[in-house]
Design a protein around this motif. Sequence first.
Motif, PDB file in Angstrom:
ATOM      1  N   LEU A 157       1.261  -5.057   4.028  1.00  0.00           N
ATOM      2  CA  LEU A 157       1.100  -6.568   4.013  1.00  0.00           C
ATOM      3  C   LEU A 157      -0.082  -6.941   3.384  1.00  0.00           C
ATOM      4  O   LEU A 157      -0.964  -6.185   2.829  1.00  0.00           O
ATOM      5  N   ARG A 158       0.093  -8.203   2.595  1.00  0.00           N
ATOM      6  CA  ARG A 158      -1.386  -8.680   1.931  1.00  0.00           C
ATOM      7  C   ARG A 158      -2.258  -8.798   2.998  1.00  0.00           C
ATOM      8  O   ARG A 158      -2.076  -9.361   4.240  1.00  0.00           O
ATOM      9  N   ASP A 159      -3.424  -8.786   2.631  1.00  0.00           N
ATOM     10  CA  ASP A 159      -4.486  -8.992   3.447  1.00  0.00           C
ATOM     11  C   ASP A 159      -5.291 -10.236   3.211  1.00  0.00           C
ATOM     12  O   ASP A 159      -5.937 -10.427   2.122  1.00  0.00           O
ATOM     13  N   PRO A 160      -5.029 -11.437   4.159  1.00  0.00           N
ATOM     14  CA  PRO A 160      -5.450 -12.860   3.826  1.00  0.00           C
ATOM     15  C   PRO A 160      -6.873 -12.946   3.874  1.00  0.00           C
ATOM     16  O   PRO A 160      -7.450 -13.985   3.159  1.00  0.00           O
ATOM     17  N   ALA A 161      -7.555 -11.891   4.469  1.00  0.00           N
ATOM     18  CA  ALA A 161      -9.128 -12.195   4.456  1.00  0.00           C
ATOM     19  C   ALA A 161      -9.817 -11.704   3.278  1.00  0.00           C
ATOM     20  O   ALA A 161     -10.751 -11.810   2.976  1.00  0.00           O
ATOM     21  N   ARG A 162      -9.007 -10.789   2.569  1.00  0.00           N
ATOM     22  CA  ARG A 162      -9.836 -10.195   1.489  1.00  0.00           C
ATOM     23  C   ARG A 162      -8.862 -10.270   0.334  1.00  0.00           C
ATOM     24  O   ARG A 162      -7.678  -9.408   0.127  1.00  0.00           O
ATOM     25  N   ARG A 163      -8.666 -11.236  -0.538  1.00  0.00           N
ATOM     26  CA  ARG A 163      -7.770 -11.626  -1.715  1.00  0.00           C
ATOM     27  C   ARG A 163      -7.658 -10.513  -2.595  1.00  0.00           C
ATOM     28  O   ARG A 163      -8.386  -9.893  -3.124  1.00  0.00           O
ATOM     29  N   GLY A 164      -6.383 -10.297  -3.024  1.00  0.00           N
ATOM     30  CA  GLY A 164      -5.853  -9.147  -3.603  1.00  0.00           C
ATOM     31  C   GLY A 164      -5.963  -7.784  -3.165  1.00  0.00           C
ATOM     32  O   GLY A 164      -5.469  -6.756  -3.656  1.00  0.00           O
ATOM     33  N   SER A 165      -6.312  -7.684  -1.846  1.00  0.00           N
ATOM     34  CA  SER A 165      -6.193  -6.394  -1.120  1.00  0.00           C
ATOM     35  C   SER A 165      -5.083  -6.344  -0.079  1.00  0.00           C
ATOM     36  O   SER A 165      -4.386  -7.362  -0.027  1.00  0.00           O
ATOM     37  N   TYR A 166      -4.706  -5.251   0.255  1.00  0.00           N
ATOM     38  CA  TYR A 166      -3.635  -4.827   1.373  1.00  0.00           C
ATOM     39  C   TYR A 166      -4.106  -4.453   2.745  1.00  0.00           C
ATOM     40  O   TYR A 166      -5.236  -4.022   2.926  1.00  0.00           O
ATOM     41  N   ARG A 167      -3.189  -4.850   3.670  1.00  0.00           N
ATOM     42  CA  ARG A 167      -3.413  -4.294   4.935  1.00  0.00           C
ATOM     43  C   ARG A 167      -2.253  -3.274   5.417  1.00  0.00           C
ATOM     44  O   ARG A 167      -0.982  -3.706   4.888  1.00  0.00           O
ATOM     45  N   LEU A 168      -2.379  -2.028   6.230  1.00  0.00           N
ATOM     46  CA  LEU A 168      -1.579  -1.239   6.662  1.00  0.00           C
ATOM     47  C   LEU A 168      -1.526  -1.271   8.155  1.00  0.00           C
ATOM     48  O   LEU A 168      -2.645  -0.981   8.697  1.00  0.00           O
ATOM     49  N   ARG A 169      -0.349  -1.703   8.707  1.00  0.00           N
ATOM     50  CA  ARG A 169      -0.326  -1.619  10.088  1.00  0.00           C
ATOM     51  C   ARG A 169       0.874  -0.669  10.495  1.00  0.00           C
ATOM     52  O   ARG A 169       1.782  -0.352   9.957  1.00  0.00           O
ATOM     53  N   MET A 170       0.438   0.140  11.473  1.00  0.00           N
ATOM     54  CA  MET A 170       1.345   1.437  11.970  1.00  0.00           C
ATOM     55  C   MET A 170       1.948   0.620  13.564  1.00  0.00           C
ATOM     56  O   MET A 170       0.891   0.505  14.442  1.00  0.00           O
ATOM     57  N   THR A 171       3.088   0.419  13.622  1.00  0.00           N
ATOM     58  CA  THR A 171       3.600   0.017  15.047  1.00  0.00           C
ATOM     59  C   THR A 171       4.320   1.127  15.651  1.00  0.00           C
ATOM     60  O   THR A 171       5.108   1.722  15.236  1.00  0.00           O
ATOM     61  N   GLY A 172       4.370   1.022  16.927  1.00  0.00           N
ATOM     62  CA  GLY A 172       5.033   2.143  17.807  1.00  0.00           C
ATOM     63  C   GLY A 172       6.525   1.496  18.043  1.00  0.00           C
ATOM     64  O   GLY A 172       6.840   0.292  17.714  1.00  0.00           O
ATOM     65  N   PRO A 173       7.194   2.439  18.634  1.00  0.00           N
ATOM     66  CA  PRO A 173       8.832   1.827  18.897  1.00  0.00           C
ATOM     67  C   PRO A 173       8.698   0.834  19.550  1.00  0.00           C
ATOM     68  O   PRO A 173      10.018   0.012  19.362  1.00  0.00           O
ATOM     69  N   ALA A 174       8.019   0.321  20.476  1.00  0.00           N
ATOM     70  CA  ALA A 174       7.983  -1.077  21.219  1.00  0.00           C
ATOM     71  C   ALA A 174       7.499  -2.251  20.494  1.00  0.00           C
ATOM     72  O   ALA A 174       7.292  -3.284  21.013  1.00  0.00           O
ATOM     73  N   GLY A 175       7.011  -1.784  19.420  1.00  0.00           N
ATOM     74  CA  GLY A 175       6.167  -2.791  18.417  1.00  0.00           C
ATOM     75  C   GLY A 175       4.817  -3.253  18.705  1.00  0.00           C
ATOM     76  O   GLY A 175       4.364  -3.929  18.129  1.00  0.00           O
ATOM     77  N   GLU A 176       4.252  -2.346  19.545  1.00  0.00           N
ATOM     78  CA  GLU A 176       2.822  -2.256  19.633  1.00  0.00           C
ATOM     79  C   GLU A 176       2.039  -1.628  18.554  1.00  0.00           C
ATOM     80  O   GLU A 176       2.442  -0.978  17.861  1.00  0.00           O
ATOM     81  N   VAL A 177       0.947  -2.441  18.366  1.00  0.00           N
ATOM     82  CA  VAL A 177       0.061  -1.790  17.060  1.00  0.00           C
ATOM     83  C   VAL A 177      -0.744  -0.564  17.424  1.00  0.00           C
ATOM     84  O   VAL A 177      -1.212  -0.599  18.401  1.00  0.00           O
ATOM     85  N   LEU A 178      -0.320   0.387  16.652  1.00  0.00           N
ATOM     86  CA  LEU A 178      -0.859   1.533  16.838  1.00  0.00           C
ATOM     87  C   LEU A 178      -2.275   1.719  16.002  1.00  0.00           C
ATOM     88  O   LEU A 178      -3.469   2.445  16.411  1.00  0.00           O
ATOM     89  N   THR A 179      -2.237   1.163  14.881  1.00  0.00           N
ATOM     90  CA  THR A 179      -3.478   1.239  13.982  1.00  0.00           C
ATOM     91  C   THR A 179      -3.163   0.064  12.858  1.00  0.00           C
ATOM     92  O   THR A 179      -2.198  -0.314  12.593  1.00  0.00           O
ATOM     93  N   ASP A 180      -4.436  -0.578  12.372  1.00  0.00           N
ATOM     94  CA  ASP A 180      -4.358  -1.568  11.466  1.00  0.00           C
ATOM     95  C   ASP A 180      -5.452  -1.572  10.607  1.00  0.00           C
ATOM     96  O   ASP A 180      -6.870  -1.531  11.013  1.00  0.00           O
ATOM     97  N   LEU A 181      -5.149  -1.113   9.290  1.00  0.00           N
ATOM     98  CA  LEU A 181      -6.366  -0.943   8.294  1.00  0.00           C
ATOM     99  C   LEU A 181      -6.289  -1.965   7.502  1.00  0.00           C
ATOM    100  O   LEU A 181      -5.130  -2.610   7.042  1.00  0.00           O
ATOM    101  N   THR A 182      -7.513  -2.509   7.119  1.00  0.00           N
ATOM    102  CA  THR A 182      -7.537  -3.812   6.177  1.00  0.00           C
ATOM    103  C   THR A 182      -8.283  -3.453   5.136  1.00  0.00           C
ATOM    104  O   THR A 182      -9.060  -2.105   4.793  1.00  0.00           O
TER     105      THR A 182
END
Length: 65
Positions: free
Chosen positions: A8-33
């Motif tokens: 995803l685009r990281d709205p908090a940091r213009r021009g940067s990205y965010r990486l989110r890993m979700t589990g099978p049920a949609g739960e967030v396992l990790t979120d890097l910004t």
Amino acid sequence: MSATFEVLRDPARRGSYRLRMTGPAGEVLTDLTGLPNLDAVRSAIAQIREAAAQALVVDRTAHGA
């Protein structure tokens, strides 16, 4: 269904990205910004995959932690 990496685009940091890993049920396992570019995103994914395959499990519940 397995885990999913979402880039995803990281709205908090213009021009940067965010990486989110979700589990099978949609739960967030990790979120890097604040990843500066797509190469950093790809590198983070590779590092997570490698680390998860080799990671040890440490159960700290038995020691009151």
